[in-house]
Design a protein around this motif. Structure first.
Motif, PDB file in Angstrom:
ATOM      1  N   THR A 275      51.076  16.813 102.114  1.00 18.42           N
ATOM      2  CA  THR A 275      50.125  15.984 101.367  1.00 18.42           C
ATOM      3  C   THR A 275      48.844  15.785 102.160  1.00 18.42           C
ATOM      4  N   VAL A 276      48.983  15.568 103.478  1.00 17.42           N
ATOM      5  CA  VAL A 276      47.803  15.412 104.338  1.00 17.42           C
ATOM      6  C   VAL A 276      46.966  16.696 104.311  1.00 17.42           C
ATOM      7  N   PHE A 277      47.645  17.836 104.436  1.00 18.99           N
ATOM      8  CA  PHE A 277      46.919  19.106 104.436  1.00 18.99           C
ATOM      9  C   PHE A 277      46.251  19.357 103.087  1.00 18.99           C
ATOM     10  N   GLU A 278      46.970  19.109 101.996  1.00 12.99           N
ATOM     11  CA  GLU A 278      46.411  19.344 100.668  1.00 12.99           C
ATOM     12  C   GLU A 278      45.219  18.433 100.391  1.00 12.99           C
ATOM     13  N   SER A 279      45.247  17.208 100.912  1.00 10.82           N
ATOM     14  CA  SER A 279      44.116  16.296 100.744  1.00 10.82           C
ATOM     15  C   SER A 279      42.880  16.848 101.450  1.00 10.82           C
ATOM     16  N   TRP A 280      43.092  17.367 102.664  1.00 11.08           N
ATOM     17  CA  TRP A 280      41.975  17.984 103.406  1.00 11.08           C
ATOM     18  C   TRP A 280      41.474  19.235 102.679  1.00 11.08           C
ATOM     19  N   ARG A 281      42.394  20.085 102.219  1.00  6.54           N
ATOM     20  CA  ARG A 281      42.007  21.324 101.548  1.00  6.54           C
ATOM     21  C   ARG A 281      41.234  21.041 100.260  1.00  6.54           C
ATOM     22  N   ASP A 282      41.709  20.050  99.500  1.00  8.36           N
ATOM     23  CA  ASP A 282      41.046  19.703  98.240  1.00  8.36           C
ATOM     24  C   ASP A 282      39.635  19.193  98.504  1.00  8.36           C
ATOM     25  N   THR A 283      39.482  18.389  99.559  1.00  9.20           N
ATOM     26  CA  THR A 283      38.157  17.859  99.906  1.00  9.20           C
ATOM     27  C   THR A 283      37.204  18.983 100.281  1.00  9.20           C
ATOM     28  N   ARG A 284      37.677  19.933 101.078  1.00  8.42           N
ATOM     29  CA  ARG A 284      36.809  21.039 101.502  1.00  8.42           C
ATOM     30  C   ARG A 284      36.498  21.982 100.331  1.00  8.42           C
ATOM     31  N   ASN A 285      37.464  22.222  99.457  1.00  8.39           N
ATOM     32  CA  ASN A 285      37.213  23.111  98.315  1.00  8.39           C
ATOM     33  C   ASN A 285      36.203  22.499  97.345  1.00  8.39           C
ATOM     34  N   LYS A 286      36.205  21.185  97.254  1.00 10.14           N
ATOM     35  CA  LYS A 286      35.219  20.526  96.394  1.00 10.14           C
ATOM     36  C   LYS A 286      33.813  20.640  96.971  1.00 10.14           C
ATOM     37  N   SER A 287      33.750  20.959  98.252  1.00 16.19           N
ATOM     38  CA  SER A 287      32.450  21.128  98.908  1.00 16.19           C
ATOM     39  C   SER A 287      31.962  22.565  98.862  1.00 16.19           C
ATOM     40  N   GLY A 288      32.668  23.419  98.126  1.00 11.75           N
ATOM     41  CA  GLY A 288      32.231  24.794  97.964  1.00 11.75           C
ATOM     42  C   GLY A 288      33.054  25.822  98.711  1.00 11.75           C
ATOM     43  N   HIS A 289      34.068  25.398  99.476  1.00  7.27           N
ATOM     44  CA  HIS A 289      34.912  26.344 100.190  1.00  7.27           C
ATOM     45  C   HIS A 289      36.023  26.858  99.257  1.00  7.27           C
ATOM     46  N   GLU A 290      36.641  27.931  99.633  1.00  4.82           N
ATOM     47  CA  GLU A 290      37.766  28.490  98.883  1.00  4.82           C
ATOM     48  C   GLU A 290      38.942  28.692  99.832  1.00  4.82           C
ATOM     49  N   ILE A 291      39.551  27.602 100.215  1.00  7.09           N
ATOM     50  CA  ILE A 291      40.687  27.651 101.144  1.00  7.09           C
ATOM     51  C   ILE A 291      41.957  27.869 100.333  1.00  7.09           C
ATOM     52  N   PRO A 292      42.689  28.932 100.584  1.00  7.02           N
ATOM     53  CA  PRO A 292      43.902  29.221  99.798  1.00  7.02           C
ATOM     54  C   PRO A 292      45.025  28.231 100.086  1.00  7.02           C
ATOM     55  N   GLU A 293      45.969  28.160  99.171  1.00  5.24           N
ATOM     56  CA  GLU A 293      47.156  27.336  99.381  1.00  5.24           C
ATOM     57  C   GLU A 293      47.928  27.879 100.583  1.00  5.24           C
ATOM     58  N   LEU A 294      48.614  27.011 101.290  1.00  5.56           N
ATOM     59  CA  LEU A 294      49.218  27.373 102.574  1.00  5.56           C
ATOM     60  C   LEU A 294      50.153  28.566 102.459  1.00  5.56           C
ATOM     61  N   SER A 295      51.006  28.588 101.447  1.00 10.72           N
ATOM     62  CA  SER A 295      51.976  29.669 101.314  1.00 10.72           C
ATOM     63  C   SER A 295      51.327  30.999 100.956  1.00 10.72           C
TER      64      SER A 295
END
Length: 235
Positions: A91-111
């Motif tokens: 959940t901590v990682f997904e919160s960080w990933r979602d925040t960065r993706n909303k800023s224009g990044h395309e970080i894939p899901e961990l798996s």
């Protein structure tokens, strides 16, 4: 009789010789080769187990299982704390990933990450992740989060990307960043204080003896006593 031959003595006593009087000294081929074909009784031959044909033995084995049954067995024996910590880390990682993706990044899901993705994005995550109040995690908590993410991958049957394996050269960069960040957090005073056990006073020791915790009346009490004495006088 001292000078009589064996044949003379046998004639004197009317001993009749037969072909089997002294047994058969013929050496058979199977005595040499160990070939016992046709010489063993059927009861002495070890037979392979035959399939059960008796209908009364149909309950010998359990009912057929599936992959879902195997997964259910694994999940049933998982520690609830481990499951909760894995969910928290993800959940901590997904919160960080979602925040960065909303800023224009395309970080894939961990798996779905490749080795290069992990070296890139997990390094950033290690340096950027924060608590809800914006403060940094203690170094131990940061490592627990990374361990939880690794368990998440294993739960997805992804076992070829152990990014915490310092012996794996593919993840040497990620481990260097993680170790450096943990050392930095420690130097900033964020490491959790070590809990030290309180010393045992003379009053405490006397009560322990009086309650029978120490003694020599059984193996357990004797083991406790020996351990305590060793720690007390040799520490």
């Amino acid at each position: 009789m001292e000078n009589e031959t064996l044949s003379q003595m046998m004639n004197s006593y009317d001993v009749q010789l037969t072909d089997n009087t002294f047994g058969n000294f013929n050496l058979r081929l199977n005595d040499v080769t160990g070939d016992t074909t046709g010489t063993l009784d059927d009861s002495s031959v070890v037979k392979s187990e035959e399939p059960d044909r008796d209908s009364s033995l149909t309950d010998r084995f359990a009912t057929e299982t599936t992959c879902e049954d195997a997964n259910a067995l694994i999940n049933e024996l998982k520690s609830k704390n481990t499951v909760r910590n894995t969910k928290w880390a993800y959940t901590v990682f997904e919160s960080w990933r979602d925040t960065r993706n909303k800023s224009g990044h395309e970080i894939p899901e961990l798996s779905n990450m490749t080795v290069d993705d992990m070296n890139t994005y997990l390094c950033r995550f290690v340096m950027e992740t924060r608590k809800r109040d914006g403060t940094k995690y203690p170094p131990n908590s940061l490592y627990h989060i990374m361990s939880g993410l690794l368990r998440y991958l294993r739960d997805k049957n992804i076992n070829d990307k152990n990014f915490l394996d310092q012996a794996d050269p593919r993840f040497s960069y990620l481990n260097k960043v993680l170790n450096s960040e943990m050392k930095k957090l420690t130097s900033e005073g964020l490491a959790l204080p070590q809990r030290e056990a309180l010393p045992v006073t003379e009053t405490d020791e006397r009560q322990i003896w009086e309650k029978g915790v120490f003694g020599d009346f059984d193996a357990i009490s004797l083991q406790r006593t020996v351990f305590f004495i060793i720690v007390k006088y040799l520490d």
